[in-house]
Structures are given as C-alpha cells and as structure tokens.
Motif scaffolding. Structure first.
Motif, PDB file in Angstrom:
ATOM      1  N   ASN A 110      39.149  36.961  47.025  1.00 21.21           N
ATOM      2  CA  ASN A 110      40.448  37.022  46.366  1.00 21.21           C
ATOM      3  C   ASN A 110      40.704  38.445  45.874  1.00 21.21           C
ATOM      4  O   ASN A 110      40.210  38.847  44.834  1.00 21.21           O
ATOM      5  N   PRO A 194      34.275  30.816  41.181  1.00 15.15           N
ATOM      6  CA  PRO A 194      35.120  31.955  40.766  1.00 15.15           C
ATOM      7  C   PRO A 194      34.355  33.023  39.992  1.00 15.15           C
ATOM      8  O   PRO A 194      34.539  34.222  40.230  1.00 15.15           O
ATOM      9  N   LYS A 195      33.485  32.596  39.078  1.00 11.94           N
ATOM     10  CA  LYS A 195      32.718  33.573  38.311  1.00 11.94           C
ATOM     11  C   LYS A 195      31.712  34.302  39.206  1.00 11.94           C
ATOM     12  O   LYS A 195      31.491  35.509  39.047  1.00 11.94           O
ATOM     13  N   GLU A 197      32.048  34.881  42.358  1.00 12.14           N
ATOM     14  CA  GLU A 197      32.827  35.806  43.182  1.00 12.14           C
ATOM     15  C   GLU A 197      33.176  37.068  42.400  1.00 12.14           C
ATOM     16  O   GLU A 197      33.119  38.180  42.929  1.00 12.14           O
ATOM     17  N   ASN A 198      33.511  36.899  41.131  1.00 12.00           N
ATOM     18  CA  ASN A 198      33.801  38.055  40.278  1.00 12.00           C
ATOM     19  C   ASN A 198      32.563  38.917  40.072  1.00 12.00           C
ATOM     20  O   ASN A 198      32.646  40.154  40.015  1.00 12.00           O
ATOM     21  N   LYS A 201      32.008  41.029  43.104  1.00  6.26           N
ATOM     22  CA  LYS A 201      32.918  42.172  43.103  1.00  6.26           C
ATOM     23  C   LYS A 201      32.429  43.253  42.137  1.00  6.26           C
ATOM     24  O   LYS A 201      32.494  44.448  42.445  1.00  6.26           O
ATOM     25  N   LYS A 202      31.911  42.836  40.988  1.00  4.94           N
ATOM     26  CA  LYS A 202      31.410  43.799  40.005  1.00  4.94           C
ATOM     27  C   LYS A 202      30.241  44.604  40.582  1.00  4.94           C
ATOM     28  O   LYS A 202      30.145  45.812  40.366  1.00  4.94           O
ATOM     29  N   GLN A 205      31.618  47.124  43.030  1.00  2.00           N
ATOM     30  CA  GLN A 205      32.291  48.211  42.320  1.00  2.00           C
ATOM     31  C   GLN A 205      31.301  49.152  41.652  1.00  2.00           C
ATOM     32  O   GLN A 205      31.556  50.353  41.525  1.00  2.00           O
TER      33      GLN A 205
END
Length: 304
Positions: A110, A194-195, A197-198, A201-202, A205
């Motif tokens: 997402n 969802p968490k 997936e976040n 991403k972290k 990054q």
C-alpha cells in the motif's frame, strides 16, 4: 534446552529437498508445479509452515550437484518462499519467469513497491564475494520501483566489514535475512498484517537514511533498532528467532555432514580402480567438512 525448530519443520525440509530432486527435469513446468505445491501446503498448514521453510531454506543441499537442475530449481523455491512471505504480510507479490537482467520477485504494498531476490549458499562454500549478493544489480533492476531487497541466510553474511553494506546504503538496497523475515511473519500473526506491512516499509526506509559505511555493526544496528523500536511485542519474538538462528546452523550442519559421510563411505567401499578414479573427491569432501564445522553464529541478532 527446548528446541524451537520442531521435528515437523525438519521433516518438511527433508521432504522438499527430495521433492525438488524428483521434480527437476523440465525447468519451466517444474517451477510452476513447485509454486503450486508450495502454495497449497501453506494454505493448508498456515503461516507456521512458511516460517519453518524460511528458517531452514538458506542452505543449498550438498546432495545437489553444482549448476544442476536441482540447484536451479532450489533457487526458484527460495524465490517462491519470498513471494509467499510478502503475500502473508498483506502485499501482492509474484515470481518473475525471466532469468536474465531482472529481479526474481516483485512485491506491491500500500503506497510502495520493491523488487527482491533470495540468496542461498552451500555450507561448504568458502569464498563469497560482493557479486554473490547482487546488490548493484538489484539497484538496476528496480525499474522505477521504490526499493530493492536481497534476502540471505543470516550466518552467511559478513559480520565485520564488507563492501556489500556500503553498496547497499549507496544504492538503497536492503540486505535482509530469512531470520528477520520469519520474525516479520511471526509479528504479522501476532499484531496483524497492516502493522507488519508498515514495519517492512520502515526497514526499507531505514537503509536509505544511513551514512555509507562498510561496517556490518553500523548497518545491522540500525536495521535491528528499527524493528525492535516498532513494537514492544517484537522483543519476545526477537529472542525466539535469535535461538532459531543458532539452531538452524546445527540442523544445516547435520544435513550436510550426514550426506558427505555417506559419500565418503560409498567411496571407501569402491574397488581399487574405482577408488583411484574418485580419490580427488575424497579430499574435496574433507575440505567441505572442515568448512561446515567452522560455521557459527555471527551475532548479528545481538546488535541492538
């Protein structure tokens, strides 16, 4: 001490080592069959089975010949595991059929996307260089995507200094491990996709925010901190996966050493003429056994 890696996990590993050998013959058709069988297994057995695969998939079986159809299909097996893992985290993912000048896996989350590649090595392999990790190639294979990820067995990564870390930071390519990915899946099962997936991403990054350096400790300190700081629930999972990382070395060694011992016995039972013909192979086996016995936990999970 209670084992974390279950007997079922080891049985699953043995089954797939044999299954890949049995399948190998027609690469295209075998890849499709392998991916379907893996998907069916995970759908039936759940995320625990996928975690089992990740914990033990980093070793190319010693029983596979170099550059053999089994070895090539095993590479595709690890690619399929990556795609299934990303899907288990809530992403969309696919294994690409291309073999040249392209990443093996694409993933779509997402708001971000990335390419990925799974690496595995024989425990008996001695020298590994920066090209083995394909960091620079992965940067060129992004093709407009935000990130790139190379997933490796944790105990095969350099733990002091290496150009692969500097390259990874400069090219914004995340070097990750099957151990860290297994932890992400366990966290997803605990706190939701969802968490997880976040958190993924972290991690991606974090690499882009690092100052270029060859030091392993600097790289893994930031990756590990990013994961541990994300949720208090991760600490317990972290300790568990740290134990597993050490156990997986033992499991991998046993698998490899049993095969090599059997090969040595087969050679020793040969006739004089057969033994002379195969003598050089005996020396190679001894060298492999020495290399495998030297494998140990490199402590990357303790950097936090």
């Amino acid at each position: 001490m209670t084992k974390v890696i279950s007997d079922n996990a080891i049985k699953r590993r043995k089954y797939w080592v044999k299954e890949i050998r049995k399948l190998s013959g027609n690469f295209g058709a075998d890849t499709d069959r392998l991916e379907k069988e893996l998907r069916d297994e995970i759908a039936k057995a759940g995320i625990t089975a996928l975690i089992d695969h990740l914990r033990l998939c980093g070793n190319i079986p010693e029983s596979y010949g170099h550059d053999s159809s089994e070895e090539k299909l095993y590479s595709k097996y690890t690619d399929c595991l990556l795609a299934l893992s990303y899907e288990a985290l809530g992403l969309k993912s696919l294994v690409l059929k291309e073999r040249a000048d392209a990443a093996d896996v694409e993933a779509f989350a997402n708001g971000y996307s990335f390419v990925a590649d799974a690496k595995s090595f024989r425990l008996s392999r001695t020298a590994k260089n920066q090209k083995d990790f394909k960091v620079q190639a992965m940067d060129g294979w992004k093709k407009g995507k935000d990130y790139a990820m190379v997933v490796c067995p944790i105990y095969q990564l350099p733990n002091t200094s290496s150009q692969i870390y500097e390259q990874a930071i400069r090219k914004n390519v995340c070097i990750f491990t099957y151990s860290h990915l297994a932890l992400l899946l366990a966290y997803s099962a605990l706190d939701g996709k969802p968490k997880a997936e976040n958190l993924l991403k972290k991690v991606l990054q974090t690499v882009s925010q690092l100052n270029p350096s060859k030091t392993a400790s600097g790289y893994w300190l930031e990756i590990n901190k990013a994961m541990l700081a994300f949720s208090k629930k991760i600490e317990k999972l972290w300790q568990n996966e740290k134990e597993v990382a050490a156990e997986s070395i033992t499991v991998g060694k046993e698998e490899a050493l049993i095969f090599l011992a059997q090969e040595r016995e087969k050679i020793m039972r040969m006739s004089h003429a057969e033994a002379l013909h195969e003598l050089i192979n005996v020396h190679k086996i001894e060298s492999k056994i020495k290399t495998i016995n030297a494998i140990s936990d490199n402590g990357l999970f303790t950097i936090k």
